[in-house]
Design an enzyme around this catalytic site. Structure first.
Site, PDB file in Angstrom:
ATOM      1  N   TYR A 106       0.776  -1.095   0.006  1.00  0.00           N
ATOM      2  CA  TYR A 106      -0.060   0.123  -0.014  1.00  0.00           C
ATOM      3  C   TYR A 106       0.828   1.336  -0.102  1.00  0.00           C
ATOM      4  O   TYR A 106       0.622   2.183  -0.757  1.00  0.00           O
ATOM      5  CB  TYR A 106      -1.015  -0.061   1.229  1.00  0.00           C
ATOM      6  CG  TYR A 106      -2.182  -0.431   0.901  1.00  0.00           C
ATOM      7  CD1 TYR A 106      -3.261   0.273   0.456  1.00  0.00           C
ATOM      8  CD2 TYR A 106      -2.556  -2.000   1.159  1.00  0.00           C
ATOM      9  CE1 TYR A 106      -4.436  -0.087   0.009  1.00  0.00           C
ATOM     10  CE2 TYR A 106      -3.688  -2.505   0.656  1.00  0.00           C
ATOM     11  CZ  TYR A 106      -4.805  -1.620   0.161  1.00  0.00           C
ATOM     12  OH  TYR A 106      -5.837  -1.989  -0.309  1.00  0.00           O
TER      13      TYR A 106
ATOM     14  N   ASN B 175      -2.368   7.865  15.842  1.00  0.00           N
ATOM     15  CA  ASN B 175      -3.326   6.749  15.600  1.00  0.00           C
ATOM     16  C   ASN B 175      -4.146   6.568  17.177  1.00  0.00           C
ATOM     17  O   ASN B 175      -5.207   6.133  17.002  1.00  0.00           O
ATOM     18  CB  ASN B 175      -2.800   5.620  14.876  1.00  0.00           C
ATOM     19  CG  ASN B 175      -2.734   5.606  13.501  1.00  0.00           C
ATOM     20  OD1 ASN B 175      -3.337   6.718  13.195  1.00  0.00           O
ATOM     21  ND2 ASN B 175      -1.878   4.959  12.793  1.00  0.00           N
TER      22      ASN B 175
ATOM     23  N   ASN C 267     -18.150   7.531  20.791  1.00  0.00           N
ATOM     24  CA  ASN C 267     -19.194   6.415  20.924  1.00  0.00           C
ATOM     25  C   ASN C 267     -19.728   6.494  22.410  1.00  0.00           C
ATOM     26  O   ASN C 267     -20.972   6.274  22.846  1.00  0.00           O
ATOM     27  CB  ASN C 267     -18.659   5.240  20.778  1.00  0.00           C
ATOM     28  CG  ASN C 267     -18.374   5.080  19.135  1.00  0.00           C
ATOM     29  OD1 ASN C 267     -18.817   5.676  18.468  1.00  0.00           O
ATOM     30  ND2 ASN C 267     -17.454   4.303  18.932  1.00  0.00           N
TER      31      ASN C 267
ATOM     32  N   HIS D 283      -6.660   9.054  17.341  1.00  0.00           N
ATOM     33  CA  HIS D 283      -7.992   8.930  16.799  1.00  0.00           C
ATOM     34  C   HIS D 283      -8.802   7.683  17.185  1.00  0.00           C
ATOM     35  O   HIS D 283      -9.977   8.018  16.911  1.00  0.00           O
ATOM     36  CB  HIS D 283      -7.246   8.446  15.123  1.00  0.00           C
ATOM     37  CG  HIS D 283      -6.468   9.611  14.595  1.00  0.00           C
ATOM     38  ND1 HIS D 283      -5.685   9.350  13.488  1.00  0.00           N
ATOM     39  CD2 HIS D 283      -5.955  10.928  14.742  1.00  0.00           C
ATOM     40  CE1 HIS D 283      -5.067  10.222  13.110  1.00  0.00           C
ATOM     41  NE2 HIS D 283      -5.345  11.184  13.766  1.00  0.00           N
TER      42      HIS D 283
ATOM     43  N   PHE E 180       1.260  18.541  34.420  1.00  0.00           N
ATOM     44  CA  PHE E 180       0.568  18.198  35.620  1.00  0.00           C
ATOM     45  C   PHE E 180      -0.956  17.888  35.523  1.00  0.00           C
ATOM     46  O   PHE E 180      -1.440  18.218  34.419  1.00  0.00           O
ATOM     47  CB  PHE E 180       0.779  19.293  36.844  1.00  0.00           C
ATOM     48  CG  PHE E 180       0.559  18.752  38.059  1.00  0.00           C
ATOM     49  CD1 PHE E 180       1.078  17.552  38.394  1.00  0.00           C
ATOM     50  CD2 PHE E 180      -0.098  19.625  39.170  1.00  0.00           C
ATOM     51  CE1 PHE E 180       0.649  17.067  39.609  1.00  0.00           C
ATOM     52  CE2 PHE E 180       0.096  19.139  40.366  1.00  0.00           C
ATOM     53  CZ  PHE E 180       0.126  17.952  40.796  1.00  0.00           C
TER      54      PHE E 180
ATOM     55  N   CYS F 282     -14.193  22.991  38.363  1.00  0.00           N
ATOM     56  CA  CYS F 282     -15.049  22.678  37.130  1.00  0.00           C
ATOM     57  C   CYS F 282     -14.649  20.928  36.713  1.00  0.00           C
ATOM     58  O   CYS F 282     -15.507  20.230  36.685  1.00  0.00           O
ATOM     59  CB  CYS F 282     -15.087  23.492  35.910  1.00  0.00           C
ATOM     60  SG  CYS F 282     -15.914  25.034  36.525  1.00  0.00           S
TER      61      CYS F 282
ATOM     62  N   GLY G 287      -7.211  20.372  37.697  1.00  0.00           N
ATOM     63  CA  GLY G 287      -7.878  20.481  38.995  1.00  0.00           C
ATOM     64  C   GLY G 287      -8.961  21.580  38.796  1.00  0.00           C
ATOM     65  O   GLY G 287      -9.683  21.690  37.817  1.00  0.00           O
TER      66      GLY G 287
HETATM   67  N1  LIG Z   1      -1.626   0.369   4.699  1.00  0.00           N
HETATM   68  C1  LIG Z   1      -1.658   1.815   5.232  1.00  0.00           C
HETATM   69  O1  LIG Z   1      -2.779   2.635   5.185  1.00  0.00           O
HETATM   70  C2  LIG Z   1      -0.482   2.172   6.035  1.00  0.00           C
HETATM   71  C3  LIG Z   1      -0.487   3.690   6.353  1.00  0.00           C
HETATM   72  C4  LIG Z   1       0.645   4.348   7.081  1.00  0.00           C
HETATM   73  C5  LIG Z   1       1.677   3.481   7.320  1.00  0.00           C
HETATM   74  N2  LIG Z   1       1.837   2.393   6.981  1.00  0.00           N
HETATM   75  C6  LIG Z   1       2.797   1.611   7.616  1.00  0.00           C
HETATM   76  O2  LIG Z   1       3.408   1.281   6.275  1.00  0.00           O
HETATM   77  C7  LIG Z   1       4.313  -0.142   6.367  1.00  0.00           C
HETATM   78  C8  LIG Z   1       3.962  -0.656   5.226  1.00  0.00           C
HETATM   79  O3  LIG Z   1       2.618  -1.169   5.275  1.00  0.00           O
HETATM   80  P1  LIG Z   1       1.799  -1.655   3.657  1.00  0.00           P
HETATM   81  O4  LIG Z   1       0.536  -1.454   4.335  1.00  0.00           O
HETATM   82  O5  LIG Z   1       2.307  -0.759   2.644  1.00  0.00           O
HETATM   83  O6  LIG Z   1       2.447  -3.098   4.006  1.00  0.00           O
HETATM   84  P2  LIG Z   1       2.221  -4.084   2.727  1.00  0.00           P
HETATM   85  O7  LIG Z   1       2.047  -5.499   3.475  1.00  0.00           O
HETATM   86  O8  LIG Z   1       1.011  -3.765   1.859  1.00  0.00           O
HETATM   87  O9  LIG Z   1       3.321  -4.026   1.817  1.00  0.00           O
HETATM   88  C9  LIG Z   1       4.694  -4.493   2.225  1.00  0.00           C
HETATM   89  C10 LIG Z   1       5.355  -5.182   1.034  1.00  0.00           C
HETATM   90  O10 LIG Z   1       6.744  -5.026   1.447  1.00  0.00           O
HETATM   91  C11 LIG Z   1       7.324  -6.255   0.622  1.00  0.00           C
HETATM   92  N3  LIG Z   1       8.408  -6.604   1.365  1.00  0.00           N
HETATM   93  C12 LIG Z   1       8.940  -7.122   2.399  1.00  0.00           C
HETATM   94  N4  LIG Z   1      10.182  -7.634   2.532  1.00  0.00           N
HETATM   95  C13 LIG Z   1      10.895  -7.032   1.607  1.00  0.00           C
HETATM   96  C14 LIG Z   1      12.212  -6.919   1.300  1.00  0.00           C
HETATM   97  N5  LIG Z   1      13.201  -7.416   2.081  1.00  0.00           N
HETATM   98  N6  LIG Z   1      12.461  -6.056   0.297  1.00  0.00           N
HETATM   99  C15 LIG Z   1      11.572  -5.665  -0.256  1.00  0.00           C
HETATM  100  N7  LIG Z   1      10.167  -5.575  -0.259  1.00  0.00           N
HETATM  101  C16 LIG Z   1       9.913  -6.419   0.734  1.00  0.00           C
HETATM  102  C17 LIG Z   1       6.212  -7.162   0.622  1.00  0.00           C
HETATM  103  O11 LIG Z   1       6.256  -8.068  -0.197  1.00  0.00           O
HETATM  104  C18 LIG Z   1       5.106  -6.266   0.462  1.00  0.00           C
HETATM  105  O12 LIG Z   1       4.822  -6.134  -0.881  1.00  0.00           O
HETATM  106  C19 LIG Z   1       3.798  -0.633   7.648  1.00  0.00           C
HETATM  107  O13 LIG Z   1       4.841  -0.298   8.647  1.00  0.00           O
HETATM  108  C20 LIG Z   1       2.591   0.123   7.905  1.00  0.00           C
HETATM  109  O14 LIG Z   1       2.160  -0.092   9.534  1.00  0.00           O
HETATM  110  C21 LIG Z   1       0.768   1.800   6.571  1.00  0.00           C
END
Ligand SMILES: NC(=O)c1ccc[n+]([C@@H]2O[C@H](COP(=O)([O-])OP(=O)(O)OC[C@H]3O[C@@H](n4cnc5c(N)ncnc54)[C@H](O)[C@@H]3O)[C@@H](O)[C@H]2O)c1
Length: 457
Positions: free
Chosen positions: A10, A213, A224, A216, A261, A267, A264
């Site tokens: 992603y 996060n 809720n 959030h 801190f 209110c 207090g």
């Molecule tokens: N998905 C989100 O909405 C989002 C938003 C912000 C931050 N993050 C953070 O970003 C990071 C990645 O998230 P994501 O959702 O893109 O993960 P993902 O699992 O979709 O993608 C990770 C990719 O890394 C590849 N990979 C693993 N080992 C590798 C290597 N040695 N060399 C090259 N590629 C390798 C995998 O094959 C995979 O395609 C995480 O730390 C996540 O917490 C995600």
């Protein structure tokens, strides 16, 4: 600029496509052959709005390609983004194996590269990870951090579903670095992104994603719980929260967000207790709202613990009312701290320019008589006397007259509950209740423009 992106999931796929759109040359790298093939066919590795067009255009323009060859990827880029996954274990620990694995591979490839290389950790990682990544790269490459390469934190804030829009319009661009050259390169890299560019300490940048996060999540749960109380009372919670959000001075604002801190006054304790009791009477479970008061009590205990940890008996408390500029002692949290220390036999002296014991009336007087019946014996209007006679000075509000204390009394232990001092070098005799490392980062002494300092807060 020449960019490489390790991990084409992603975060990596969106980053690669958007950076190519911004005019940079991007090489994506992934251990998955199919993901590399997809990018080279002009197709995204994920399903997201707008991403198909961006990847296709990137390929057509020749600015986007993908490879499994690490040496080629590193040799043909100046900045490498690490975007691999950081899954969590069942207990909530982060698995950083992918991050460290890529760091080692990049390090090995850097052995034969002469030009300076920037590695940016884009994945969400805990504080300290960037430092470890730097050590791994240094070991694998035989090169020196900040001479041959550097590691910066550049966390990703996008949300799946709107990721391209979020990438192009983030709330801010955040980079954690102590390297001036890297900061300049990142300002250039993101020059077309219409967001404040914030450069800060590496560990501050690393923890931001978790703080964001978690907040959030807290917002959702708070909304809720308020909704559940409102429903039990036959009230439209959406109208309530709509009006709540209109208050941009106290509700949706930086106000009340400074670590420090306990709260207090007459209110906040009373009204949050009333809402809690109302929910309880209606059999509505509100664990988050219920946890507010215990958390506040813990903050008072932390103040007592810090003061006790100094190992000195003579303690001067500077400010007794619940905030500067008032003589209101009702539910002033420092009164509880003073009461606890007094009960333990500490030699307490209190200074508060606004409090005259003889002039206290009504509930204010009743409150203090119940908590500190001997207040008249330990309170004084002589600030200098308290500062010179006590070993530990506890600063509890932001009265201007306390600002010069570290210079005037250089041999005292200062316990600061309100961040009276923004930056301070005080030989280790200073401790803030909820913050660390005032002025310990050498990078903060450099005359680089650091937007963080100008951010309204
Ligand atoms: N998905 C989100 O909405 C989002 C938003 C912000 C931050 N993050 C953070 O970003 C990071 C990645 O998230 P994501 O959702 O893109 O993960 P993902 O699992 O979709 O993608 C990770 C990719 O890394 C590849 N990979 C693993 N080992 C590798 C290597 N040695 N060399 C090259 N590629 C390798 C995998 O094959 C995979 O395609 C995480 O730390 C996540 O917490 C995600």
């Amino acid at each position: 600029m020449n960019i490489s992106i390790f991990g084409l999931g992603y975060v990596g796929c969106v980053g690669a496509a958007c950076l190519a759109k911004m005019g940079h040359h991007v090489i994506g790298n992934d251990v998955s052959e199919s993901k590399v093939e997809l990018i080279n066919q002009g197709k995204p590795t994920i399903i997201e709005a707008e991403i198909e067009d961006l990847v296709r255009e990137g390929r057509e323009s020749g600015r986007l390609e993908a490879s499994m060859d690490i040496q080629y990827t590193v040799d043909n880029s100046d900045i490498s983004f690490i975007c691999v996954g950081t899954p969590s274990s069942r207990e909530g620990h982060l698995n950083l194996n992918y991050i460290y694995g890529v760091a080692r591979q990049i390090g090995e490839a850097l052995r034969s590269k002469d030009s300076f290389h920037i590695v940016a950790v884009r994945s969400t990682v805990l504080p300290g990870t960037n430092k470890a990544v730097g050590e791994i790269i240094a070991e694998a490459s035989g090169k020196e951090r900040d001479k041959d390469f550097t590691v910066v934190s550049n966390p990703e804030f996008l949300r799946e579903g709107t990721s391209v829009q979020d990438y192009m319009n983030p709330p801010l661009t955040l980079i954690g670095t102590d390297n001036e050259y890297a900061e300049k390169q990142f300002r250039e890299l993101y020059r077309d992104i219409p967001a404040e560019f914030v450069s800060t300490d590496i560990e501050v940048a690393e923890i931001m994603k978790y703080v964001n996060n978690t907040f959030h999540a807290l917002k959702i749960v708070f909304g809720n719980e308020v909704g559940n109380i409102c429903k039990a009372l036959g009230i439209d919670s959406h109208k309530v929260m709509e009006i709540f959000c209109k208050d941009k001075q106290l509700n949706i604002s930086p106000y009340y967000f400074k670590p420090g801190f306990a709260y207090g006054g007459s209110c906040l304790p009373k009204d949050s207790k009333a809402l809690r009791t109302l929910a309880h009477d209606r059999y509505v479970e509100t664990p988050v709202i219920n946890a507010i008061d215990p958390s506040n009590e813990i903050q008072k205990q932390i103040a007592v613990d810090i003061i006790e940890s100094k190992g000195r008996r003579a303690v001067g408390i500077l400010g007794l009312s619940f905030k500067a500029g008032t003589d209101d002692l009702r539910n002033s949290p420092i009164v509880d701290v003073a009461e606890a220390l007094y009960g333990k036999g500490y030699d307490i002296q209190i200074y508060d320019r606004n409090v005259r014991v003889s002039q206290l009336t009504g509930t204010n007087s009743d409150f203090i008589r119940a908590k500190l019946p001997h207040l008249h014996q330990i309170i004084t209007d002589d600030l200098d006397a308290v500062c010179s006679e006590c070993d530990v000075l506890v600063i509890t509000n932001k009265e201007k007259e306390f600002a010069g204390i570290p210079d005037k009394y250089p041999d005292k232990c200062i316990v600061d509950l309100v961040r009276q001092f923004r930056e301070l070098d005080y030989d280790g005799n200073y401790e803030g209740i909820s913050w660390a490392n005032i002025n310990t980062n050498a990078a903060q002494d450099r005359p680089v423009e650091r937007n963080m300092l100008t951010t309204e807060y």
